[in-house]
Write an enzyme that holds these catalytic residues in place. Structure first.
Site, PDB file in Angstrom:
ATOM      1  N   ARG A  35       0.794  -1.220   0.000  1.00 29.78           N
ATOM      2  CA  ARG A  35       0.000   0.000   0.000  1.00 29.78           C
ATOM      3  C   ARG A  35       0.828   1.272   0.000  1.00 29.78           C
ATOM      4  O   ARG A  35       0.634   2.137  -0.829  1.00 29.78           O
ATOM      5  CB  ARG A  35      -0.935   0.016   1.224  1.00 29.78           C
ATOM      6  N   HIS A  96      -8.153  -3.937  -7.562  1.00 31.81           N
ATOM      7  CA  HIS A  96      -7.879  -3.201  -6.324  1.00 31.81           C
ATOM      8  C   HIS A  96      -9.182  -3.022  -5.543  1.00 31.81           C
ATOM      9  O   HIS A  96      -9.865  -2.009  -5.682  1.00 31.81           O
ATOM     10  CB  HIS A  96      -7.277  -1.829  -6.685  1.00 31.81           C
ATOM     11  N   TYR A 140     -17.472  13.070 -14.771  1.00 36.86           N
ATOM     12  CA  TYR A 140     -17.320  14.201 -15.693  1.00 36.86           C
ATOM     13  C   TYR A 140     -15.963  14.223 -16.388  1.00 36.86           C
ATOM     14  O   TYR A 140     -15.839  14.761 -17.485  1.00 36.86           O
ATOM     15  CB  TYR A 140     -17.498  15.526 -14.942  1.00 36.86           C
TER      16      TYR A 140
END
Length: 762
Positions: A35, A96, A140
């Site tokens: 991580r 993931h 968007y």
């Protein structure tokens, strides 16, 4: 059959601390390796690697994709932008399994040209800005890969790296990216794991390639040789690196340190002697909006009197305009003050903590990092060559079969037409392999042209030649280093310092730490007259006025003068109270002389701190005589009693029932102390008998049977002791021989000379 076993039978007796430590260790290792820490080989954390991999599978090629890709789909170069929501969905669904917000935030950072020196994602839409505004929602925005990302993933289809199953075992993902782009140092990384962290600044790609090339030629090159090439971090926001070369070199040698960076600015003349300072680049990871808020707060809080205004005139380029209070302000003094008080100067930490090829966290210096990265690239180079050799061997096997077929074309056709099992017959008659025989049987009739035979022989010869070169490459470390250096040279052309994108943005210019600018340098020095009334109203009139004039000593009805003296606007004033607390007032911050001023309690927090004893200007290097009503006192340096806050500083710890009653400056030439008690006893002792303290009760100056201390003063024994005579005569009297009253500190004393004031005040 129903299972009636008791579930409590499955409970195991295990020490709680052992179980907790084992589980926490598993969590810690998972955080460190999966991580928070980047891989040394490609400089990526798993989330970033999976994002780029998913985008590659979605065919989101960068502008200027390879010709073979565009030939297959000419429109792909303009339509390779895809919604970020689609990428995030693929990543969290296939690779993931974490929150979509965290994955999208990671993707946004890869697209921000103010966060990454070389962005790996080409964003279309609102991906945030340097002011700290967030990106638009992922539904968007659109994105595709950049050329740097393509360089980082180059060779994934050529057997260069291992693949592993995804978390659910349905797909595969690469363990690491093989590309030549030196992403770890080029873009840097930051992260906090369990018990460790990493912080790597971005660097200039061409400098990294040059340093790597030096190590290819000379693996024993000294650290100093590398520092001649890698001059320091190259931040995407530019700025100036102001540390000395020795500090920079030490940080890269150990892998730990920090870099002091400043904004880049210049002076712009405004005509008629006016000027402004214009900031065009700010330090890395400093939000412009918060930086301007910091500067504006200095103006509002009047912490920087020489600063008048700050304006943000930025568009696509940063332009912060800083306006001085007056044209006479020194630009360097103003900017040094801002460097010290705001994030126009900050430090970026270096902690080269990375995962090596064995997934082990290590803190490495610059040279070990580059050497380990080169080892990975050599391994990639060899694996690519071996993969190609396997492909060549498979192709040559087929070509050998085709050539045999052409040499015996009539017999091959006869076997195919007459035999029930032509494959077995051909394998036995021409000594063919199974693959060769199958390929011959699958040949098209149009391939039987003479031209095709010639083409096969040409291809066969070329493959044999390529196989020979690749075999030499695999067997020769020298050839491997030469080939890697050649490939790096080709990559460097794309990130050349001669291009706008590749040239260094962060200047390296050593500079001294920001100076502690004295208040006198920030305030225009002007004479003032300070007036404090009996009721605690304070004001400052411009100029040195007549302290006895009616105009100067004008007060409210029922109020009157307490203290008046001449000072300068650059002075700090010490306000002492009977509770032993001393407050500090800036003379330039006092209310003006029009009217009656303001209550001094509105300027400092002196509630329940007793009554005002005195107000006087602080003098550089000066000392104060402090004494309480019970006869205890000490000497304090004025610099030690100056307070930085409105709450003041507790200097004299007065005992119960006592109060601070004497606060007087000590003349530079003074060598003695005179003390008079309420019992009208006077004594004189040497100044050296008084302790010098920053805070406390002090020592007993005079002993009393009844009453306490009335007054004390420091003077020069050779000049004698002087006091004002009564009445309006304005005359003073001096007692030159103080021998009868000169005793050791702490004595009771004796009656003063004839004519000593009846109020027992010097």
């Amino acid at each position: 059959m129903t299972d009636f076993r008791d579930p409590f039978d499955a409970i195991k007796d295990h020490p709680f601390d052992d179980a907790l430590s084992e589980r926490y260790l598993v969590y810690a290792l998972s955080t460190i390796t999966a991580r928070s820490l980047p891989d040394l080989r490609d400089g990526l954390k798993p989330v970033h690697r999976r994002l780029l991999w998913a985008m590659r599978l979605l065919r989101m090629e960068p502008a200027g994709a390879p010709p073979n890709v565009l030939a297959a789909n000419p429109a792909r170069n303009t339509t390779s932008y895809k919604k970020c929501a689609r990428v995030v969905g693929d990543v969290i669904g296939k690779y993931h399994p974490h929150g979509d917000t965290s994955v999208y935030d990671a993707m946004v950072r890869l697209a921000q040209d103010f966060s990454l020196r070389t962005p790996l994602v080409d964003g279309q839409g609102n991906f945030g800005n340097i002011d700290g505004d967030n990106a638009a929602a992922m539904r968007y925005t659109e994105a595709r890969l950049t050329q740097a990302a393509a360089d980082l993933m180059a060779g994934l289809d050529e057997g260069t790296v291992d693949f592993r199953p995804t978390y659910n075992g349905e797909d595969e993902e690469p363990e690491v990216f093989p590309g030549l782009f030196p992403n770890l140092l080029a873009n840097g990384a930051s992260g906090i794991a369990v018990g460790m962290a990493t912080s790597i600044p971005p660097h200039n790609v061409s400098e990294l390639i040059d340093a790597a090339s030096l190590l290819i030629d000379n693996p024993d090159a000294e650290h100093a040789d590398l520092m001649q090439i890698v001059r320091g971090p190259d931040f995407p926001t530019g700025g100036v690196l102001v540390d000395s070369p020795s500090i920079i070199s030490e940080a890269y040698a150990t892998g730990r340190g920090s870099f002091r960076t400043r904004a880049r600015w210049h002076k712009e003349d405004g005509g008629r002697g006016t000027w402004v300072a214009v900031v065009t680049q700010i330090p890395f990871q400093v939000q412009k909006s918060k930086l301007i808020e910091q500067i504006a707060a200095l103006i509002n809080d009047k912490k920087l009197p020489i600063l008048a205004d700050v304006r943000d005139e930025s568009d696509a380029e940063i332009r912060i305009v800083i306006e001085p209070r007056a044209r006479t302000v020194d630009p360097d003094v103003l900017m040094d003050s801002l460097f010290r008080l705001t994030d126009l100067e900050n430090r970026f930490p270096l902690n080269l903590n990375v995962l090596d090829a064995t997934r082990t966290p290590r803190v490495l210096g610059l040279k070990p990092v580059l050497i380990e990265w080169l080892k990975h690239q050599i391994d990639v180079l060899v694996r690519r060559a071996r993969h190609r050799l396997d492909k060549i061997a498979a192709r040559v096997e087929l070509l050998d079969g085709y050539i045999i077929a052409y040499l015996n074309l009539d017999r091959v056709i006869e076997i195919i037409r007459t035999e029930d099992e032509p494959k077995a017959v051909m394998m036995e008659e021409f000594q063919l392999t199974d693959r060769q025989a199958e390929a011959i049987l699958n040949m098209r009739l149009r391939s039987l042209r003479k031209l095709e035979e010639m083409e096969l022989r040409r291809e066969h010869a070329e493959l044999l030649k390529e196989r020979e070169e690749l075999t030499k490459l695999v067997e020769s470390p020298t050839r491997q280093r030469t080939r890697l250096k050649k490939d790096l040279a080709e990559l460097r052309k794309r990130y050349s310092p001669d291009t706008d994108f590749g040239k260094r943005r962060t200047l390296v210019e050593e500079a001294a730490p920001a100076r502690e600018i004295p208040l006198e340098a920030m305030i225009e020095r002007e004479p003032i007259t300070v007036i404090l009334s009996e009721r605690g109203w304070i004001r400052a009139m411009s100029g040195h006025r007549d302290l006895a004039s009616a105009d100067t000593l004008k007060f409210k009805e029922g109020d009157g003068p307490m203290i008046a003296f001449h000072a300068q606007t650059t002075d700090k004033l010490l306000l002492a109270t009977s509770a032993g607390r001393i407050f500090t007032l800036g003379a330039d911050k006092l209310p003006g002389g029009r009217g009656f001023g303001d209550p001094v309690r509105s300027l400092v927090d002196m509630d329940d701190q007793g009554q005002i004893v005195t107000l006087l200007p602080a003098r550089a290097g000066g000392e104060l005589l402090l004494a309480s009503s019970d006869g205890r006192g000490f000497v304090a340096a004025m610099s030690d009693v100056i307070a930085e806050t409105r709450k003041g500083k507790q200097v004299v710890n007065v005992r119960t029932g006592a109060r601070l009653s004497v606060v007087k400056p000590i003349p530079p030439e003074a060598d003695s102390i005179a003390v008079v008690g309420e019992n009208r006893k006077l004594l004189v002792f040497s100044l050296i008998e008084m302790p010098r303290m920053a805070r406390g009760q002090g020592v007993q100056m005079q002993r009393y049977r009844d009453g306490g201390l009335s007054d004390a003063v420091a003077f020069r024994l050779a000049d004698g002791l002087s006091w004002a005579m009564g009445g309006d005569s304005g005359r003073t009297r001096t007692e030159s021989d103080m021998t009868p009253w000169r005793v050791a500190r702490g004595a009771a004393g004796r009656m003063p000379p004839v004519g000593f004031p009846r109020d027992n005040r010097f």
